[in-house]
Design a protein around this motif. Sequence first.
Motif, PDB file in Angstrom:
ATOM      1  N   LEU A 119       0.847  -1.192   0.000  1.00 41.18           N
ATOM      2  CA  LEU A 119       0.000   0.000   0.000  1.00 41.18           C
ATOM      3  C   LEU A 119       0.886   1.246   0.000  1.00 41.18           C
ATOM      4  CD1 LEU A 119      -2.643  -1.185   2.651  1.00 41.18           C
ATOM      5  CD2 LEU A 119      -2.607  -1.586   0.181  1.00 41.18           C
ATOM      6  N   ASN A 120       0.313   2.388  -0.318  1.00 44.80           N
ATOM      7  CA  ASN A 120       1.018   3.690  -0.365  1.00 44.80           C
ATOM      8  C   ASN A 120       1.918   3.836  -1.583  1.00 44.80           C
ATOM      9  OD1 ASN A 120       0.010   4.341   2.157  1.00 44.80           O
ATOM     10  ND2 ASN A 120       1.859   3.652   3.210  1.00 44.80           N
ATOM     11  N   GLY A 121       1.657   3.096  -2.653  1.00 51.68           N
ATOM     12  CA  GLY A 121       2.532   3.165  -3.822  1.00 51.68           C
ATOM     13  C   GLY A 121       2.847   4.583  -4.266  1.00 51.68           C
ATOM     14  N   ALA A 122       1.833   5.461  -4.233  1.00 56.93           N
ATOM     15  CA  ALA A 122       2.031   6.794  -4.804  1.00 56.93           C
ATOM     16  C   ALA A 122       2.438   7.842  -3.772  1.00 56.93           C
ATOM     17  CB  ALA A 122       0.739   7.241  -5.492  1.00 56.93           C
ATOM     18  N   MET A 146       3.549  13.672  18.053  1.00 54.20           N
ATOM     19  CA  MET A 146       2.884  14.078  16.801  1.00 54.20           C
ATOM     20  C   MET A 146       3.114  12.980  15.759  1.00 54.20           C
ATOM     21  SD  MET A 146       1.413  17.100  16.208  1.00 54.20           S
ATOM     22  CE  MET A 146       1.959  17.614  14.587  1.00 54.20           C
ATOM     23  N   ARG A 147       2.417  11.883  15.956  1.00 49.78           N
ATOM     24  CA  ARG A 147       2.731  10.709  15.147  1.00 49.78           C
ATOM     25  C   ARG A 147       1.876  10.679  13.878  1.00 49.78           C
ATOM     26  NH1 ARG A 147       2.318   5.009  17.937  1.00 49.78           N
ATOM     27  NH2 ARG A 147       2.885   6.226  19.754  1.00 49.78           N
ATOM     28  N   TRP A 148       2.006  11.727  13.059  1.00 47.54           N
ATOM     29  CA  TRP A 148       1.202  11.765  11.848  1.00 47.54           C
ATOM     30  C   TRP A 148       1.595  10.662  10.867  1.00 47.54           C
ATOM     31  CZ3 TRP A 148       4.301  12.161   7.731  1.00 47.54           C
ATOM     32  CH2 TRP A 148       5.456  12.919   7.806  1.00 47.54           C
ATOM     33  N   CYS A 149       2.822  10.191  10.970  1.00 57.06           N
ATOM     34  CA  CYS A 149       3.290   9.163  10.019  1.00 57.06           C
ATOM     35  C   CYS A 149       2.496   7.868  10.174  1.00 57.06           C
ATOM     36  CB  CYS A 149       4.787   8.918  10.206  1.00 57.06           C
ATOM     37  SG  CYS A 149       5.251   8.597  11.916  1.00 57.06           S
ATOM     38  N   THR A 150       2.253   7.473  11.415  1.00 53.45           N
ATOM     39  CA  THR A 150       1.500   6.232  11.633  1.00 53.45           C
ATOM     40  C   THR A 150       0.087   6.384  11.091  1.00 53.45           C
ATOM     41  OG1 THR A 150       2.726   6.046  13.681  1.00 53.45           O
ATOM     42  CG2 THR A 150       0.924   4.517  13.387  1.00 53.45           C
ATOM     43  N   LYS A 151      -0.486   7.551  11.357  1.00 51.48           N
ATOM     44  CA  LYS A 151      -1.860   7.791  10.919  1.00 51.48           C
ATOM     45  C   LYS A 151      -1.968   7.782   9.388  1.00 51.48           C
ATOM     46  CE  LYS A 151      -5.119  11.573  11.239  1.00 51.48           C
ATOM     47  NZ  LYS A 151      -5.104  12.980  11.595  1.00 51.48           N
ATOM     48  N   MET A 152      -1.076   8.535   8.726  1.00 52.97           N
ATOM     49  CA  MET A 152      -1.210   8.712   7.288  1.00 52.97           C
ATOM     50  C   MET A 152      -0.605   7.558   6.476  1.00 52.97           C
ATOM     51  SD  MET A 152      -2.879  11.333   7.687  1.00 52.97           S
ATOM     52  CE  MET A 152      -3.382  11.569   6.005  1.00 52.97           C
ATOM     53  N   LEU A 153       0.398   6.894   7.049  1.00 53.67           N
ATOM     54  CA  LEU A 153       1.098   5.872   6.267  1.00 53.67           C
ATOM     55  C   LEU A 153       0.769   4.445   6.670  1.00 53.67           C
ATOM     56  CD1 LEU A 153       4.411   7.839   6.275  1.00 53.67           C
ATOM     57  CD2 LEU A 153       3.299   7.041   4.202  1.00 53.67           C
ATOM     58  N   LYS A 154       0.121   4.288   7.803  1.00 52.50           N
ATOM     59  CA  LYS A 154      -0.209   2.923   8.245  1.00 52.50           C
ATOM     60  C   LYS A 154      -1.720   2.747   8.431  1.00 52.50           C
ATOM     61  CE  LYS A 154       4.132   1.637   8.593  1.00 52.50           C
ATOM     62  NZ  LYS A 154       4.759   0.484   7.984  1.00 52.50           N
ATOM     63  N   ILE A 155      -2.335   3.588   9.274  1.00 49.21           N
ATOM     64  CA  ILE A 155      -3.751   3.372   9.603  1.00 49.21           C
ATOM     65  C   ILE A 155      -4.660   3.674   8.412  1.00 49.21           C
ATOM     66  CG2 ILE A 155      -5.658   4.077  11.107  1.00 49.21           C
ATOM     67  CD1 ILE A 155      -3.551   4.721  13.254  1.00 49.21           C
ATOM     68  N   LYS A 156      -4.510   4.880   7.856  1.00 54.55           N
ATOM     69  CA  LYS A 156      -5.429   5.269   6.777  1.00 54.55           C
ATOM     70  C   LYS A 156      -5.335   4.363   5.553  1.00 54.55           C
ATOM     71  CE  LYS A 156      -6.842   9.939   7.678  1.00 54.55           C
ATOM     72  NZ  LYS A 156      -8.108  10.285   7.084  1.00 54.55           N
ATOM     73  N   PRO A 157      -4.131   4.088   5.062  1.00 51.33           N
ATOM     74  CA  PRO A 157      -4.056   3.206   3.885  1.00 51.33           C
ATOM     75  C   PRO A 157      -4.646   1.830   4.156  1.00 51.33           C
ATOM     76  CG  PRO A 157      -1.907   4.157   4.372  1.00 51.33           C
ATOM     77  CD  PRO A 157      -2.813   4.552   5.483  1.00 51.33           C
ATOM     78  N   GLU A 173      -7.073   1.125   6.312  1.00 50.03           N
ATOM     79  CA  GLU A 173      -8.538   1.244   6.371  1.00 50.03           C
ATOM     80  C   GLU A 173      -9.127   1.489   4.978  1.00 50.03           C
ATOM     81  OE1 GLU A 173      -9.332   4.108   9.484  1.00 50.03           O
ATOM     82  OE2 GLU A 173      -9.127   2.559  11.025  1.00 50.03           O
ATOM     83  N   GLU A 174      -8.404   2.231   4.162  1.00 48.71           N
ATOM     84  CA  GLU A 174      -8.890   2.448   2.784  1.00 48.71           C
ATOM     85  C   GLU A 174      -8.892   1.135   2.007  1.00 48.71           C
ATOM     86  OE1 GLU A 174      -7.339   7.001   2.546  1.00 48.71           O
ATOM     87  OE2 GLU A 174      -6.629   5.635   0.958  1.00 48.71           O
ATOM     88  N   ILE A 225      -6.034  -1.331  17.096  1.00 53.17           N
ATOM     89  CA  ILE A 225      -7.417  -1.762  16.909  1.00 53.17           C
ATOM     90  C   ILE A 225      -8.141  -0.638  16.181  1.00 53.17           C
ATOM     91  CG2 ILE A 225      -9.558  -2.439  18.058  1.00 53.17           C
ATOM     92  CD1 ILE A 225      -7.807  -3.442  20.372  1.00 53.17           C
ATOM     93  N   SER A 226      -8.596  -0.937  14.987  1.00 53.16           N
ATOM     94  CA  SER A 226      -9.260   0.093  14.196  1.00 53.16           C
ATOM     95  C   SER A 226     -10.566   0.498  14.844  1.00 53.16           C
ATOM     96  CB  SER A 226      -9.532  -0.442  12.796  1.00 53.16           C
ATOM     97  OG  SER A 226     -10.277   0.505  12.070  1.00 53.16           O
ATOM     98  N   SER A 227     -10.884   1.768  14.665  1.00 53.44           N
ATOM     99  CA  SER A 227     -12.171   2.246  15.200  1.00 53.44           C
ATOM    100  C   SER A 227     -13.301   1.935  14.214  1.00 53.44           C
ATOM    101  CB  SER A 227     -12.090   3.747  15.478  1.00 53.44           C
ATOM    102  OG  SER A 227     -11.672   4.402  14.301  1.00 53.44           O
ATOM    103  N   LYS A 228     -12.948   1.453  13.023  1.00 52.57           N
ATOM    104  CA  LYS A 228     -14.005   1.126  12.057  1.00 52.57           C
ATOM    105  C   LYS A 228     -14.762  -0.125  12.527  1.00 52.57           C
ATOM    106  CE  LYS A 228     -13.773   1.845   7.672  1.00 52.57           C
ATOM    107  NZ  LYS A 228     -13.438   1.828   6.233  1.00 52.57           N
ATOM    108  N   PRO A 229     -16.062  -0.041  12.595  1.00 58.11           N
ATOM    109  CA  PRO A 229     -16.817  -1.170  13.174  1.00 58.11           C
ATOM    110  C   PRO A 229     -16.754  -2.444  12.346  1.00 58.11           C
ATOM    111  CG  PRO A 229     -18.293   0.538  12.318  1.00 58.11           C
ATOM    112  CD  PRO A 229     -16.907   1.086  12.218  1.00 58.11           C
TER     113      PRO A 229
END
Length: 268
Positions: free
Chosen positions: A63-66, A85-96, A98-99, A122-126
């Motif tokens: 994931l995150n090819g682009a 400020m762990r934006w890297c985990t959020k944007m590069l691990k969690i979001k991809p 979940e997408e 643990i994802s918050s997505k049900p």
Amino acid sequence: MGERERHILGVSGGKDSSALAVFMRDRIPQMEYVFCDTQKELPETYEYLDRLQVFLGKPIVRLNGARGFDHWLEVYGGYLPSSRMRWCTKMLKIKPFEEYVGDEPVLSYIGIRADEDRDGYISSKPNIKPVYPLREAGIREPDVYRILEDAGLGLPKYYAWRTRSGCYFCFFQRKAEWIGLKENHPELFEAAKRYEKTDETTGVRYTWSQAESLVELERPDRIEQIKGRHEKVMETKQKDQKGARLFQILSETLIEDDDTEPCLICNL
Ligand code: SF4
């Protein structure tokens, strides 16, 4: 486990998620394997994932090819991520992740062992339900080593000088591991140095390692000091396997300001 659920296992290039992938290969043939690539992983990690993929007999979806780390660094105004400020985990691990999962029901396989007291991400997505097969099977750290050995994979080579997977510049690594990076991948150490900066207006320094720039850390006297302290801690650990409390005290006093708390998503 329902028939309609997808089964997804996120590997990090670390030993536990890799052992889990090996453990699950024949148990859930329809398993989807994914790897959230920050594009800043160690060469040893990419090499190990290639070998794991051969063992699994199916692709590990990258994931995150682009949009890797550098893209998000720009979006975040050039501010380096940190434990606060762990934006890297959020944007590069969690979001991809979940997408990739989308909205269908999914079982997400997590490589937490029976001898660990944590739950991982643990994802918050049900629709995402975490499952812990290693923990449920009573698999502990020595078993993980055995599983990887029996699969012909062994450990990723970076374990010779670093305790966790993740980006080469991960701010969670110990000072001694930064020295390991300098000794094993001097070009990556130089690349990590180029990310550090001082805000000209405020004078605030942005460094990977807490309270110390990499230029400061790589001074010969400082390297000697860090190595000396690290060796002392390791000696104590080996000598006194049962003395966990003593080890903890020494770690706290000798490792100084290390960011040793692991990233639960990147480093399994
Ligand atoms: S390994 Fe470290 S730097 Fe890389 S995404 Fe994870 S927390 Fe961030």
